[in-house]
Every structure is written in structure tokens, then in C-alpha cells.
Write an enzyme that holds these catalytic residues in place. Sequence first.
Site, PDB file in Angstrom:
ATOM      1  N   LYS A 179     -74.103 -67.760-135.288  1.00  0.00           N
ATOM      2  CA  LYS A 179     -74.521 -68.974-134.593  1.00  0.00           C
ATOM      3  C   LYS A 179     -74.784 -70.070-135.617  1.00  0.00           C
ATOM      4  CE  LYS A 179     -78.675 -70.683-133.098  1.00  0.00           C
ATOM      5  NZ  LYS A 179     -78.295 -72.082-133.086  1.00  0.00           N
ATOM      6  N   GLU A 254     -83.738 -65.712-145.474  1.00  0.00           N
ATOM      7  CA  GLU A 254     -83.935 -66.769-146.479  1.00  0.00           C
ATOM      8  C   GLU A 254     -84.745 -67.849-145.782  1.00  0.00           C
ATOM      9  OE1 GLU A 254     -82.908 -66.160-149.366  1.00  0.00           O
ATOM     10  OE2 GLU A 254     -81.319 -64.697-149.088  1.00  0.00           O
ATOM     11  N   CYS A 288     -83.419 -75.949-149.622  1.00  0.00           N
ATOM     12  CA  CYS A 288     -84.596 -75.080-149.662  1.00  0.00           C
ATOM     13  C   CYS A 288     -85.139 -74.950-151.082  1.00  0.00           C
ATOM     14  CB  CYS A 288     -84.232 -73.723-149.107  1.00  0.00           C
ATOM     15  SG  CYS A 288     -82.730 -73.112-149.861  1.00  0.00           S
ATOM     16  N   GLU A 387     -94.118 -77.258-145.865  1.00  0.00           N
ATOM     17  CA  GLU A 387     -92.769 -77.688-146.236  1.00  0.00           C
ATOM     18  C   GLU A 387     -92.393 -78.915-145.402  1.00  0.00           C
ATOM     19  OE1 GLU A 387     -89.471 -75.279-144.839  1.00  0.00           O
ATOM     20  OE2 GLU A 387     -88.501 -75.486-146.790  1.00  0.00           O
TER      21      GLU A 387
HETATM   22  P1  NAD Z   1     -84.804 -73.332-138.027  1.00  0.00           P
HETATM   23  O1  NAD Z   1     -85.587 -72.114-138.298  1.00  0.00           O
HETATM   24  O2  NAD Z   1     -85.347 -74.337-137.106  1.00  0.00           O
HETATM   25  O3  NAD Z   1     -83.371 -72.963-137.437  1.00  0.00           O
HETATM   26  C1  NAD Z   1     -82.492 -72.093-138.123  1.00  0.00           C
HETATM   27  C2  NAD Z   1     -81.592 -71.417-137.099  1.00  0.00           C
HETATM   28  O4  NAD Z   1     -82.389 -70.584-136.273  1.00  0.00           O
HETATM   29  C3  NAD Z   1     -80.877 -72.393-136.174  1.00  0.00           C
HETATM   30  O5  NAD Z   1     -79.571 -71.929-135.931  1.00  0.00           O
HETATM   31  C4  NAD Z   1     -81.724 -72.338-134.919  1.00  0.00           C
HETATM   32  O6  NAD Z   1     -81.017 -72.690-133.757  1.00  0.00           O
HETATM   33  C5  NAD Z   1     -82.125 -70.866-134.899  1.00  0.00           C
HETATM   34  N1  NAD Z   1     -83.336 -70.574-134.132  1.00  0.00           N
HETATM   35  C6  NAD Z   1     -84.368 -71.399-133.834  1.00  0.00           C
HETATM   36  N2  NAD Z   1     -85.299 -70.750-133.105  1.00  0.00           N
HETATM   37  C7  NAD Z   1     -84.845 -69.482-132.918  1.00  0.00           C
HETATM   38  C8  NAD Z   1     -85.363 -68.328-132.257  1.00  0.00           C
HETATM   39  N3  NAD Z   1     -86.534 -68.354-131.643  1.00  0.00           N
HETATM   40  N4  NAD Z   1     -84.631 -67.198-132.293  1.00  0.00           N
HETATM   41  C9  NAD Z   1     -83.454 -67.154-132.942  1.00  0.00           C
HETATM   42  N5  NAD Z   1     -82.903 -68.216-133.573  1.00  0.00           N
HETATM   43  C10 NAD Z   1     -83.593 -69.373-133.582  1.00  0.00           C
HETATM   44  O7  NAD Z   1     -84.470 -73.967-139.457  1.00  0.00           O
HETATM   45  P2  NAD Z   1     -83.668 -75.308-139.765  1.00  0.00           P
HETATM   46  O8  NAD Z   1     -84.555 -76.459-139.408  1.00  0.00           O
HETATM   47  O9  NAD Z   1     -82.303 -75.227-139.198  1.00  0.00           O
HETATM   48  O10 NAD Z   1     -83.527 -75.207-141.348  1.00  0.00           O
HETATM   49  C11 NAD Z   1     -84.496 -75.642-142.229  1.00  0.00           C
HETATM   50  C12 NAD Z   1     -85.301 -74.471-142.769  1.00  0.00           C
HETATM   51  O11 NAD Z   1     -84.436 -73.544-143.403  1.00  0.00           O
HETATM   52  C13 NAD Z   1     -86.292 -74.878-143.830  1.00  0.00           C
HETATM   53  O12 NAD Z   1     -87.485 -74.195-143.624  1.00  0.00           O
HETATM   54  C14 NAD Z   1     -85.642 -74.409-145.119  1.00  0.00           C
HETATM   55  O13 NAD Z   1     -86.508 -74.160-146.195  1.00  0.00           O
HETATM   56  C15 NAD Z   1     -84.960 -73.182-144.666  1.00  0.00           C
HETATM   57  N6  NAD Z   1     -83.882 -72.826-145.580  1.00  0.00           N
HETATM   58  C16 NAD Z   1     -84.075 -71.775-146.431  1.00  0.00           C
HETATM   59  C17 NAD Z   1     -83.085 -71.429-147.335  1.00  0.00           C
HETATM   60  C18 NAD Z   1     -83.275 -70.290-148.308  1.00  0.00           C
HETATM   61  O14 NAD Z   1     -82.317 -69.924-148.971  1.00  0.00           O
HETATM   62  N7  NAD Z   1     -84.449 -69.713-148.423  1.00  0.00           N
HETATM   63  C19 NAD Z   1     -81.891 -72.151-147.357  1.00  0.00           C
HETATM   64  C20 NAD Z   1     -81.736 -73.226-146.476  1.00  0.00           C
HETATM   65  C21 NAD Z   1     -82.742 -73.544-145.578  1.00  0.00           C
END
Ligand code: NAD
Length: 483
Positions: A179, A254, A288, A387
Site C-alpha cells: 500500500k 522503520e 526520517c 517529531e
Molecule cells: P503514517 O504513519 O501516517 O503513514 C504511513 C503509512 O501507514 C501510510 O501508508 C498510511 O496510510 C498507513 N497507515 C496509517 N494509519 C494506519 C493504520 N491504522 N493501520 C495501517 N496503516 C496505516 O506516516 P507518514 O506521515 O506517511 O510518514 C511520516 C513518518 O514516517 C514520520 O514519522 C517519519 O519519521 C517516518 N519515517 C521513518 C523512516 C525510517 O526509516 N525510520 C523513513 C521515512 C519515514
Amino acid sequence: MAVKVKNMDCKHFINGEYISSVDNKSFDNINPATEEVIGQVEEGGAYEVDLAVKAAKNAFETWKKSKVSERAAILRKIGDLLLERKDELALLETMDTGKPLWLSSNVDIPRAAGSFHFYANFISTMGTEAYPMEVGAMNFVVRRPLGVVGMINPWNLPLLLLSAKLAPCLAMGNTVVLKPARWTPMTATLLGEICKQAGLPDGVVNIVNGAGRTVGEAIAEHKDIRAIAFTGETSTGKSIMRAGVSNLKRFSFELGGKNPNIIFEDCDLEEVVETTLRSSFINQGAVCLCGSRIYVQRSIYDKFLEKFISKTREQIVGDPLEGNTNIGALISKQHYNRVLDYIETAKKEGGTIETGGNPVQSQEKGYFLEPTIITGLDNSCQVIKEEIFGPVVTVQPFDTEEEVISYANDTHYGLSASVWTKDSSRAFRVAHEIEAGLTWVNTWFLRDPRTPYGGEKQSGVGRQGGMFSIDFYSEVSTICIKY
Ligand code: NAD
């Protein structure tokens, strides 16, 4: 030359075909730099996820038996096709995310292709361990694929992060239901076509578009999905883990970070300022690994701050399609408001906005924010603890090594850190004390794909990269032969 933009509708890619949702629901895809609708995205749900899992389960029966050489050739071809279509993919990535086009072209797409090339080579030369026993027995360690793997991706580095998971997963013979983030479906959707063109059998990769609460949860809950590879917020990770616990899925997470940059007085100041500019504001501060808490030794604090502010003011924020743009648009209105709220919180907490802090006046449309430097806060403040994931950093002075180590570790995150000093003993000493999955000394964002990557504490579960990814995407078992 003006870049010709194109709109694109995004369907689901299931069993090798692009299909619409069963109930024909879709949503608008908005370009965050122009606020224009650039396509319709199919809104999937539990039905589409189930369809995708059935296709993946079926495809697994043959894909798991494929030869390593066959899988390596397909992965190599996917990487080649990504590079052949780099310009098109980079433009789609920029239109979806608002990031500068030069960044999509030079980082996102080549690194995505690099993951497929890397794992094609990795599995081609990979061996396995054997443990002889004196009683006359040999233990062989063998790896088998897991089955159907679910992947849930964020919006900040859409194709790059997706490829870092997908390449090792396919390399080990698994099949996938993935997804993309709701905001950034375009490059993932095109990847379906590219996989097919590269010769990947139908059903090995399936893509379902839609929201986290529907598609994401359905993937997390599905009983035929064996493992979940997720990148996103820490709070989302917790909810996925709760949903996935019923059939004891394996998790690779991650998650978020609040990474410290530690700058000692004996650093190369010019280099530190240049790198800090990148580690603060590249990709609108939404990497991130960005260093959002900057700690500077008191003797050089004023000098650093002056230079850093002056360079930050030179950053060009605006049209991501222009070659000289440093900082593009934030991903969505919602996220833009959230980042602005943090700036207001910083003021209430007693912080000083040294530069930035406002929407970009020259842009009539789009979610553009000035790069922002805040001082005068301490570790108890919300803005330093949480964050922000935007172009906002804090700068604080420190006196001693012990003090700055305690500041750096005073967080529930532990993703990355950078340490700046010419004293190699101190560099190693401090780096070793920092609770982070990855610590750089005198550099930032330098990655060797063979090394472990992931977060400590609430920044992640498990490690990716090289053999660490291979282990995650395989069932490792022992065959003990008595002779
Ligand atoms: P998010 O957690 O809002 O969404 C990530 C994904 O999860 C999306 O596809 C979203 O639709 C899905 N999602 C949301 N709620 C869900 C649920 N209840 N069940 C299943 N899936 C669900 O994150 P974002 O805003 O897309 O990304 C930013 C975040 O990602 C920041 O916290 C950033 O630090 C983190 N990030 C971490 C890394 C790493 O390598 N550690 C890399 C990139 C981004």
C-alpha cells in the site's frame, strides 16, 4: 525549458492487471505545490486487500520455486527500467510530494533502482553457513521464503523506501501486497507496469491504493499475511502491531525520529554549516534521518548560529520544477497546518524564531513554508520532544561531552545522530554512547546498503540492509545431518 506535467489516474494493480475498486470509489490526488487535482485514485478496502492476498498466495506457489538466477535477472531488469524511465518517474514523484525535481531525479529514483540492482547481485553471490559437529554431523542453515508479505509505505520518499523493502523481499521468493501512502500513489502504481514488463509473474506484486484506516488495517489484520514491513509514524506502528498480533506476524518497522546533530568546537565549521543546511531542510525537512535537534558547543555557538541563519535565508523555497529551488512544498494542507502549529507552540514555550516561521508570501498556491530555526528552548519543550517532520529545527548550546550525550539520549526515539569533531577519540566515544541505530561522524546521509539500518527505542523494530533484510524476508532453519 518548462517541464511538461501530466496527470495520472491510479488504479489497484492486482494479479498483473490494473483494476478499479469494487464499489467504484475514488479520491482526488492533489499536487501540494499547485493545489490542483492531478488524478483520481481508487479507494480500496478490505475487499481489494483480500483479492490481492489471494493473488499473492496463488503466485507464491510458483515464485517460491523460481531459481535464484531467474529472480536476480528480473530484479536487475526492474532496476534498469526504473533508470530508463527516471525522468517520468521523477516528475510523478515531484508532483505527488512537492519535493524539488532535482531531488527526485538525483536521489529518489536512482536509489530506488539501486536497491533492485543491489539485491540482484547480493542473492547471486550469497552463500550459507554450515556448522560441523565433532560427533560426525553437519548443520546446514537454509533459508526459505515466508509467503505473502504486507508493505505499508509513507509519503516522504515513496518509491525509494518501497524499493528498499520490495527488492530483498522478492529476492527471497516472497510475494507482496503493498500500500502506497494515500498522498503519493503515482510511482508505486507505475511500478506495477514496470514489474510486469521486467517479467515478474502476475500476482507476485500487488498494489492496493487507499487509506491507512481501511487498506492499511486490512493488510495488518489479514490472516494470510505472514509479515509486515512498515515505514511511518511510531503511533501507526503501534496500531499495526496490535492489529497484526492475532496470527503472530513478523514485523519490520522503520518509525519516527528526533535526531540530534552534535557539533563540537573543533569541527570544520564551514562544512558543518553546509551539511546542517542539508540535514535540516532537504526534502522540506521530511527525511526520517534529518537532524532536527542541533546541539552546538558554547564557544562556537554564536558563530555557528550566525552562519547557519545567513545560509538558511539564502534557501529558495518555491516551484519544485525549477532547477534552483532548494525547498519545495509540504505534502498536504493538513501537514502544513500541523507544522505551523508547532511553530506557534515554540513561541508559547518561550522560543525565539531566529529566521522563518511563516508561509512563503510569494506563493499564491501550495503548501510552502519558510525554513525555520528556533532557539531558546530546552529538552522539556514539546517542540524538542516531538517529531515535526517539516523544515523546522532547534539549536541549543552545550558545554561538556557528558551534558550533550544526556541531551541527545533524552528522547524515546533512537533513529540516527551526527557528531562533528576532529578528535577521533572523542568522536568514537560519543558515537558509542548515543542511543541511535545509525550515527555519522563528520558526515550525514552516507549509506552503505550492506550495513544494518533501523531505529533503537521507539524508532523501529528490526534492521534492514544487506543480510539483515535477507534474514527478515526468510524463514531460517537448520538441517542437521548425521554422517
Ligand atoms: P503514517 O504513519 O501516517 O503513514 C504511513 C503509512 O501507514 C501510510 O501508508 C498510511 O496510510 C498507513 N497507515 C496509517 N494509519 C494506519 C493504520 N491504522 N493501520 C495501517 N496503516 C496505516 O506516516 P507518514 O506521515 O506517511 O510518514 C511520516 C513518518 O514516517 C514520520 O514519522 C517519519 O519519521 C517516518 N519515517 C521513518 C523512516 C525510517 O526509516 N525510520 C523513513 C521515512 C519515514
